[in-house]
Design an enzyme around this catalytic site. Structure first.
Site, mmCIF file in Angstrom:
data_model
loop_
_atom_site.group_PDB
_atom_site.id
_atom_site.type_symbol
_atom_site.label_atom_id
_atom_site.label_comp_id
_atom_site.label_asym_id
_atom_site.label_seq_id
_atom_site.Cartn_x
_atom_site.Cartn_y
_atom_site.Cartn_z
ATOM 1 C CG ASP A 233 8.149 33.508 -10.589
ATOM 2 O OD1 ASP A 233 8.389 32.313 -10.267
ATOM 3 O OD2 ASP A 233 8.812 34.457 -10.128
HETATM 4 C C1 BGC Z 1 10.964 32.394 -8.240
HETATM 5 C C2 BGC Z 1 11.511 31.936 -9.582
HETATM 6 C C3 BGC Z 1 11.738 30.454 -9.546
HETATM 7 C C4 BGC Z 1 10.445 29.760 -9.193
HETATM 8 C C5 BGC Z 1 10.579 28.254 -9.138
HETATM 9 C C6 BGC Z 1 9.759 31.587 -7.807
HETATM 10 O O1 BGC Z 1 9.390 31.896 -6.490
HETATM 11 O O2 BGC Z 1 10.614 33.752 -8.313
HETATM 12 O O3 BGC Z 1 12.691 32.618 -9.882
HETATM 13 O O4 BGC Z 1 12.241 30.012 -10.781
HETATM 14 O O5 BGC Z 1 10.015 30.210 -7.912
HETATM 15 O O6 BGC Z 1 11.308 27.866 -8.036
#
Ligand code: BGC
Length: 766
Positions: A233
């Site tokens: 993530d």
């Molecule tokens: C989120 C993800 C997301 C990623 C990219 C993170 O903060 O938890 O779900 O895909 O950011 O934007």
């Protein structure tokens, strides 16, 4: 078509530094290119209910804009469709848009379990139930990947809250992980084969998901056979080398100059075997290769023009939103509205002209257009019917007496009142959890006043997670829950309210009477860096049903403008438990006995009343949405259960265990509206009990071989009665649960250390 990357030969040509760079992105959204070897960069974008391709560097949480894309219903809504075919079609459209925008991987679906109604990101998740999450998650991945675009199933694992999400340890016992929090991921990985899996921010039992070798390698690859790439993530990596060794292939966004340098240093110092690095690099190259092959006909550059069928996708978004809405209540058949010329429909609520249709954060889509329920309703009512509007309240501010008074006055003059209520953006979002389940007070205060002015009150809800109904629902004879249903939710609401469409959504999460009833209540969101999943497997309806708690509306509930009758439940068994071939072919017939065409969601629940471990009284093990059935028409629905569907996860044996005995299978229209039930008799080998010195006397006696040996060792008296404790039933009841080696030290029981040693030596191999 670009030439395929030859991964094996590239591995030989890449320098150590280049390999390290491939394990990190090059910017916020791209993998690292190596131009000298013809390795391009590929793009990733959020997901999951619409594309959020940011034209420039981006910020990842939706603050800076993104290119126009169709905003489909969020997972909160799609979950309620109970319709994998529909979700697959949404995935296909999402894939087509991604391809048109040069996006190789869409960061979704999110399939975390809705453990608490308060999780700020529940609108991005499907259900409190792992089967619903897994089946619908797989459908989205199938649809997306059918277009040659990869999915990233997230957030693996146990990311069920936003509070302290980057640090908190989700402390979950083994059985609960296996039965509740992992099966959705397992299903998607094994059935839909996503190109990538995204690890969660949080720790799982004390170890960051990004560094959790058990999760990322042993389980994901070892047990489930995952062959794709694991991406972090955004910002989930804390120690790049530890994460790489645990199985994390790609760090996003890149910690440039730090993570790459750490990898190089670790290989040079032999702290990290280069083979581990090569493995991760191969997976990155395979992903790039897959993506470039399917994107061969499309440019990588984002364009202002959508490059996809925007109208067609809007129509799909409307059809999808229609399938997702749940008719919670319809006393006196107030819905569908049947106004005639001269009638006035009062539409109350700011949400009817400023619809809320998606949540905030990284999933926020810049929609191609937005339907407005007020205008859609005006267009849908027959000629001569007036639709008048009054905002009633303002979104996100305190009560406004004048707005409320105007709305009440309009309601008093109307034939029927439709009030659009919901949660403001500020109440639910990525990044923080809600603090209550309540609708804003300026809305709940309005409901009784509207009802007093006009009892024909319909409430239409827009919210991404369960809201409390119990404090106001008795004032509203009809309630339609639309969730956050995407850019076409306004049109869908009009279709459902006027009866152009018949509601067929069902609750994928229970609506409790009070937040305090939720099984996670005492353990959410945790403290001091830990959240203890104290309710164990009793999540959502599993918990409410086990405690027999009254709820506002149960899991699986949803009304229709027609009625359905269930008949002819049969459940023949084939195969056997010994060789894992056991199968149950469950089927029943559902007939539309009402006046309108409609669809029913048939739910199959399993109950094991004789289990030796504590199990929920009902567990969903199958569901199926019928075709649209005309009045009088029937459909036979079939489910195939396998031994795993009847099993629990044994923490003693670290595997699924099927216990023999009578199970009860029920089909119905919700977890508390079971229409038909049948017992089935399952023959399964008895559970092996490990006999050793710490096994209790009762366990020795319950074990056929152990009992015979023990009785022989103790012997009988002159009357043929067992000697010592075996002849004293009263004493047996008191100390039968003592380990046998403890009893060996007690004089007069007929068991001493010599006998125990002897017994243990004579036990056949276990
Ligand atoms: C989120 C993800 C997301 C990623 C990219 C993170 O903060 O938890 O779900 O895909 O950011 O934007």
């Amino acid at each position: 078509m670009p030439a395929q990357l030859n991964v094996a030969s590239l591995l030989g040509e890449l320098t150590l530094e280049e390999k390290a760079s491939l394990c990190l992105g090059s910017d916020f959204w791209h993998t690292a290119p190596i131009p000298r070897l013809g390795i391009p960069a590929v793009a990733m974008s959020d997901g999951p209910h619409g594309l959020r391709k940011q034209p420039d560097e981006g910020d990842h949480v939706g603050i800076s804009g993104s290119l126009p894309a169709t905003c489909f219903p969020t997972a909160s809504a799609l979950g309620s469709s109970f319709d994998p075919e529909l979700v697959r079609r949404v995935g296909e459209a999402l894939g087509a848009e991604a391809l048109a925008q040069g996006v190789a991987v869409v960061l979704g679906p999110g399939i975390n379990i809705k453990r608490s109604p308060l999780c700020g990101r529940n609108f991005e998740y499907f259900s409190e139930d792992p089967l619903v999450s897994g089946v619908l998650g797989s459908a989205l991945v199938d649809g997306l990947q059918s277009q040659g675009v990869g999915a990233s199933v997230k957030h693996y694992a146990a990311n069920n809250q936003e509070t302290d999400r980057l640090r908190v340890s989700a402390d979950v016992d083994e059985r609960t992980l296996r039965e509740i929090y992992l099966p959705g991921f397992e299903r998607v990985v094994t059935k839909a084969r996503p190109w990538t899996v995204m690890c969660a921010y949080n720790k799982v039992n004390g170890v960051y998901a990004s560094e959790n070798r058990w999760l990322l390698t042993e389980l994901l690859r070892g047990e489930w056979g995952f062959e794709g790439l694991v991406v972090s993530d955004w910002g989930a990596v804390h120690d790049r080398v530890v994460a790489l060794a645990a199985g994390l292939d790609l760090e996003m966004p890149p910690n440039l100059g730090v993570s790459d340098a750490a990898i190089v240093a670790a290989v040079c110092s032999e702290e990290l075997d280069e083979v581990v690095l090569d493995r991760a690099v191969s997976r990155v190259l395979q992903l790039i290769d897959r993506a470039t092959q399917s994107a061969a006909d499309d440019g990588d550059e984002a364009t202002a023009e959508p490059g996809f069928d925007a109208d067609g996708h809007h129509a799909l978004a409307r059809a999808a939103a229609t399938e997702c809405a749940v008719l919670l209540k319809n006393d006196g058949d107030l819905l569908p509205l049947q106004p005639s010329a001269g009638d006035m429909v009062a539409v109350i609520g700011e949400f009817s002209r400023t619809p809320r249709y998606q949540g905030a954060g990284s999933s926020q889509v810049n929609p191609t257009r937005v339907d407005n329920p007020l205008e859609e309703l005006r267009a849908a009512v027959p000629d001569g019917v007036r639709v008048e509007f009054s905002p009633g309240f303002s979104i996100g501010t305190t009560a406004d007496a004048e707005l409320a008074a105007e709305a009440v006055s309009l309601a008093g003059r109307a034939s029927v009142v439709v009030a659009f209520l919901g949660l403001p953006d500020a109440d639910e979002s990525e990044g923080f959890d809600r603090t209550s389940m309540d609708l804003p007070a300026n809305q709940t205060a309005l409901v009784p006043r509207l009802a007093a002015a006009n009892p024909n009150l319909v409430v239409v809800l827009a919210n991404g997670s369960a809201v409390r109904l119990s404090d106001w629902e008795h004032h509203a004879p009809a309630i339609l829950e639309c969730w956050l249903s995407g850019q076409a939710s306004g049109g869908a609401a009009a279709d459902l309210l006027t009866g152009a469409a018949n509601p067929s959504g069902r609750l994928a999460e229970t609506l409790p009477l009070r937040l305090e009833d939720n099984p996670s209540y005492l353990n959410f969101p945790g403290e001091h860096g830990h959240v203890r999943y104290g309710e164990g497997v009793f999540v959502g309806y599993r918990g409410y049903d086990a405690l027999g708690l009254p709820v506002s509306l149960p899991f699986g509930h949803g009304l229709s403008y027609t009625d359905f009758e269930y008949a002819d439940l049969i459940a023949p068994l084939t195969g056997n438990a010994e060789d894992d071939s056991l199968a149950v072919a469950v089927s029943c017939t559902v007939t539309n006995t009402g006046q309108r065409p409609g669809k029913e969601v048939v739910q199959l629940y399993v109950n094991d009343p004789e289990s030796s471990v504590s199990r929920p009284p009902r567990e969903l093990k199958g569901f199926a949405k019928t075709a649209t059935l005309a009045p009088g028409e029937g459909q036979t629905v079939t489910f195939r259960l396998q031994s795993r569907d009847l099993s629990y996860w044994s923490v003693r044996q670290h595997r699924w265990v099927l216990e023999g005995g009578t199970f009860r299978l029920s089909v119905g229209a919700s977890s508390r509206d079971l229409r038909l039930s049948t017992p089935i008799e399952v023959n399964a080998p008895p559970l092996p009990v490990q006999l050793d010195g710490m096994a209790t006397l009762e366990e020795w006696l319950a074990h056929p071989g152990g009992s015979a040996l023990l009785r022989e060792a103790v012997g009988v008296d002159a009357h043929g009665r067992p000697r010592g404790i075996l002849g004293d039933e009263e004493l047996l009841r008191v100390i039968g649960n003592f380990p046998i080696s403890t009893l060996a030290a007690f004089p007069g029981l007929g068991i001493d250390h010599t006998k125990v040693d002897h017994l243990l030596r004579r036990l056949p191999p276990q």
